[in-house]
Write a protein that holds these residues in place. Structure first.
Motif, PDB file in Angstrom:
ATOM      1  N   THR A  77       0.827  -1.211   0.000  1.00 61.41           N
ATOM      2  CA  THR A  77       0.000   0.000   0.000  1.00 61.41           C
ATOM      3  C   THR A  77       0.853   1.250   0.000  1.00 61.41           C
ATOM      4  OG1 THR A  77      -1.760  -1.170   1.194  1.00 61.41           O
ATOM      5  CG2 THR A  77      -1.799   1.242   1.254  1.00 61.41           C
ATOM      6  N   TYR A  81       0.608   4.453  -2.658  1.00 63.39           N
ATOM      7  CA  TYR A  81       0.386   5.842  -2.254  1.00 63.39           C
ATOM      8  C   TYR A  81       1.554   6.745  -2.640  1.00 63.39           C
ATOM      9  CZ  TYR A  81      -3.994   5.176   0.286  1.00 63.39           C
ATOM     10  OH  TYR A  81      -5.307   4.945   0.597  1.00 63.39           O
ATOM     11  N   SER A 409      -5.382   5.947  -6.290  1.00 61.23           N
ATOM     12  CA  SER A 409      -4.540   5.366  -5.239  1.00 61.23           C
ATOM     13  C   SER A 409      -5.349   4.808  -4.072  1.00 61.23           C
ATOM     14  CB  SER A 409      -3.520   6.399  -4.746  1.00 61.23           C
ATOM     15  OG  SER A 409      -2.607   6.713  -5.766  1.00 61.23           O
ATOM     16  N   PRO A 410      -6.224   5.621  -3.454  1.00 62.87           N
ATOM     17  CA  PRO A 410      -7.010   5.048  -2.342  1.00 62.87           C
ATOM     18  C   PRO A 410      -7.984   3.973  -2.800  1.00 62.87           C
ATOM     19  CG  PRO A 410      -7.733   7.293  -2.833  1.00 62.87           C
ATOM     20  CD  PRO A 410      -6.478   7.069  -3.607  1.00 62.87           C
ATOM     21  N   LEU A 411      -8.560   4.136  -4.002  1.00 61.83           N
ATOM     22  CA  LEU A 411      -9.525   3.154  -4.485  1.00 61.83           C
ATOM     23  C   LEU A 411      -8.844   1.807  -4.751  1.00 61.83           C
ATOM     24  CD1 LEU A 411     -12.559   3.136  -5.109  1.00 61.83           C
ATOM     25  CD2 LEU A 411     -11.990   3.625  -7.508  1.00 61.83           C
ATOM     26  N   SER A 413      -5.980   0.704  -3.371  1.00 59.77           N
ATOM     27  CA  SER A 413      -5.574   0.143  -2.082  1.00 59.77           C
ATOM     28  C   SER A 413      -6.763  -0.467  -1.341  1.00 59.77           C
ATOM     29  CB  SER A 413      -4.932   1.239  -1.216  1.00 59.77           C
ATOM     30  OG  SER A 413      -3.755   1.720  -1.811  1.00 59.77           O
ATOM     31  N   TRP A 414      -7.906   0.209  -1.414  1.00 60.13           N
ATOM     32  CA  TRP A 414      -9.109  -0.274  -0.721  1.00 60.13           C
ATOM     33  C   TRP A 414      -9.555  -1.633  -1.275  1.00 60.13           C
ATOM     34  CZ3 TRP A 414     -14.672   2.151  -1.171  1.00 60.13           C
ATOM     35  CH2 TRP A 414     -15.494   1.593  -0.190  1.00 60.13           C
ATOM     36  N   SER A 417      -7.370  -4.602  -0.445  1.00 54.19           N
ATOM     37  CA  SER A 417      -7.309  -4.952   0.978  1.00 54.19           C
ATOM     38  C   SER A 417      -8.418  -5.935   1.339  1.00 54.19           C
ATOM     39  CB  SER A 417      -7.434  -3.688   1.832  1.00 54.19           C
ATOM     40  OG  SER A 417      -8.738  -3.147   1.730  1.00 54.19           O
ATOM     41  N   SER A 428     -10.937  -0.134  -9.524  1.00 52.45           N
ATOM     42  CA  SER A 428     -10.460   1.212  -9.859  1.00 52.45           C
ATOM     43  C   SER A 428     -10.201   1.336 -11.359  1.00 52.45           C
ATOM     44  CB  SER A 428      -9.178   1.533  -9.076  1.00 52.45           C
ATOM     45  OG  SER A 428      -8.144   0.607  -9.379  1.00 52.45           O
TER      46      SER A 428
END
Length: 467
Positions: A77, A81, A409-411, A413-414, A417, A428
């Motif tokens: 992650t 980021y 990036s956050p999408l 990583s989410w 996970s 994404s």
């Protein structure tokens, strides 16, 4: 036939007058490959070396960064980021730097700008050749961010402006496709080197090739811009800074005027924005997604890249020059954007490890977005405003590359996970395809225009010269 006895400068003027405008019996009548490539030979040779050197590091970087930042893990992650942060910073600064480099290339020559932009990649890779520990990887990201700000997009923009200087308007689409096609060929060679070279030698060989590129240009590349004579500047430092800032503001305003006064350039700006918004988001997360979802490593990355680039050579260097006179740049652009949508969806919805290999086939068509876009811009802008128009639209693309990591990036990583709301690790990438759909709609409404001889041009003082 005219004879020139005034050295290289006169030779350039004859080249521009005779080859670009067809003003004498020296203008080439052949449409063969050699007649097309000859004026660009000393540009393309070093650029090919540069692209080989950069590409051979791509498939290795994911493993190097993941091992340094997240040792023993398949999903990193922190790396996702950091890549997103890098892309955002690059996007912020490229909005100003790309149009600036475009104008400087128009005013002070293509050669010094190419020397600057191609030299910046040496230093970040030298860091990784020295050491690949966590601290050195952070240092690499800092230097690579600076390198991207100066070189990402600008090398192609300046190379295209150089090609527009020495190739007549009717053959520019083919010239641009050869530039991108040779880029693909260089990427194939770079991936072959990455596939067979031991990892410890990859960065060393890359640095050696990166040094060769600007050295070759310095000795062999001939300038195509007629430079204005230098004038003494005796004004105070503060006054000079204020003058430069004022001219920079005027340059950006005039570049915007050039683009917004043309319906075609306005439309292609929207196409470039939404296409870059989607494709840049995919580019920066795709390898980390494939590593986490299917356990891909250096060899798999190299194989996919080689598939894409080998197909791209054929599509850009053979197919595009053949079909462009038949269907035009707009149709090619629309087909390429449609392929980009399929590319994003197949990768995002990949249900098995072989699906990304299949989606790579669409990428072979997607690469035609770049030469067709350059050809449309070239037709819609005057010869003296090529750099400004290309630089402004590249600046628009940089805005898109600034915005995309804020979501991607956050999408990514989410959904990689354990807390993902549903099982779709590539969600994404599916979202990125929506942006490409919008780009396709904008492209369908384009009405490409050829610039007329009475096209109004913006005349401005040199950015770094005296008033």
């Amino acid at each position: 036939m005219r004879v020139c006895s005034k050295g290289p400068r006169c030779s350039i003027e004859l080249l521009q007058n005779d080859e670009l405008f067809g003003g004498s019996d020296m203008a080439p009548n052949s449409t063969g490959v050699w007649e097309l490539m000859r004026p660009m030979l000393h540009l393309l040779l070093p650029l090919c070396v540069h692209w080989v050197a950069e590409e051979m590091t791509v498939s290795v970087l994911v493993d190097v960064v993941t091992e340094a930042l997240c040792p023993g893990e398949s999903t990193c992650t922190e790396a996702i980021y950091i890549n997103g942060l890098q892309q955002t910073i690059v996007g912020v600064f490229k909005m100003a730097i790309l149009p600036l480099l475009g104008q400087l290339a128009d005013e002070h020559g293509r050669k010094p700008m190419l020397l600057l932009t191609t030299s910046t990649s040496i230093f970040p890779f030298a860091i990784l050749a020295w050491n690949q520990s966590k601290g050195f990887v952070y240092a690499y990201y800092v230097l690579r961010t600076i390198s991207y700000i100066l070189s990402q997009g600008s090398i192609f923009c300046i190379a295209v402006a150089y090609a527009a200087d020495v190739v007549d308007g009717g053959r520019r689409a083919a010239a641009f496709s050869w530039i991108t096609g040779l880029s693909s060929a260089s990427h194939v060679l770079g991936n072959l080197l990455a596939l067979f070279l031991p990892e410890k030698y990859i960065f060393v060989v890359s640095i050696a090739l990166l040094i060769i590129c600007p050295v070759y240009m310095q000795f062999f590349l001939v300038e195509t811009v007629k430079l204005a004579p230098e004038r003494n500047q005796d004004s105070a430092c503060l006054a000079k800074m204020i003058k430069v800032l004022h001219k920079r503001y005027k340059s950006m305003r005039d570049a915007a005027t050039i683009v917004f006064s043309s319906p075609t350039l306005r439309g292609i700006s929207l196409v470039s924005f939404f296409y870059e918004l989607g494709t840049s988001g995919i580019t920066y997360v795709l390898w980390y997604y494939l590593k986490a979802a299917f356990g891909y490593g250096k060899n798999q990355f190299s194989e996919i890249l080689m598939m894409v680039e080998i197909g791209s050579i054929v599509s850009q260097m053979l197919v595009l020059p053949l079909i462009n006179p038949l269907v035009g740049e707009k149709i090619i652009l629309c087909i390429a954007l449609l392929a980009s949508i399929a590319y994003a969806l197949f990768n995002g919805l990949a249900w098995a490890s072989w699906v990304p290999y299949m989606s790579a086939l669409f990428k072979v068509v997607v690469v035609l977005v770049t030469p067709s876009t350059y050809a449309i811009i070239s037709k819609a802008s005057s010869s003296t405003n090529q750099g400004k128009a290309q630089g402004f639209i590249a600046g628009v693309e940089s805005i898109a590359s600034l915005l995309s990591p804020l979501v991607m990036s956050p999408l990514t990583s989410w959904f990689l996970s354990d807390s993902a709301p549903f099982n779709c690790k590539g969600f994404s990438l599916v979202c990125a395809s929506i942006s490409m759909v919008i780009a396709l709609c904008c492209a369908c409404m384009l009405k490409p225009e050829a610039i007329s001889s009475h096209h109004s041009e913006v005349i401005e003082a040199p950015l770094l010269g005296d008033s």
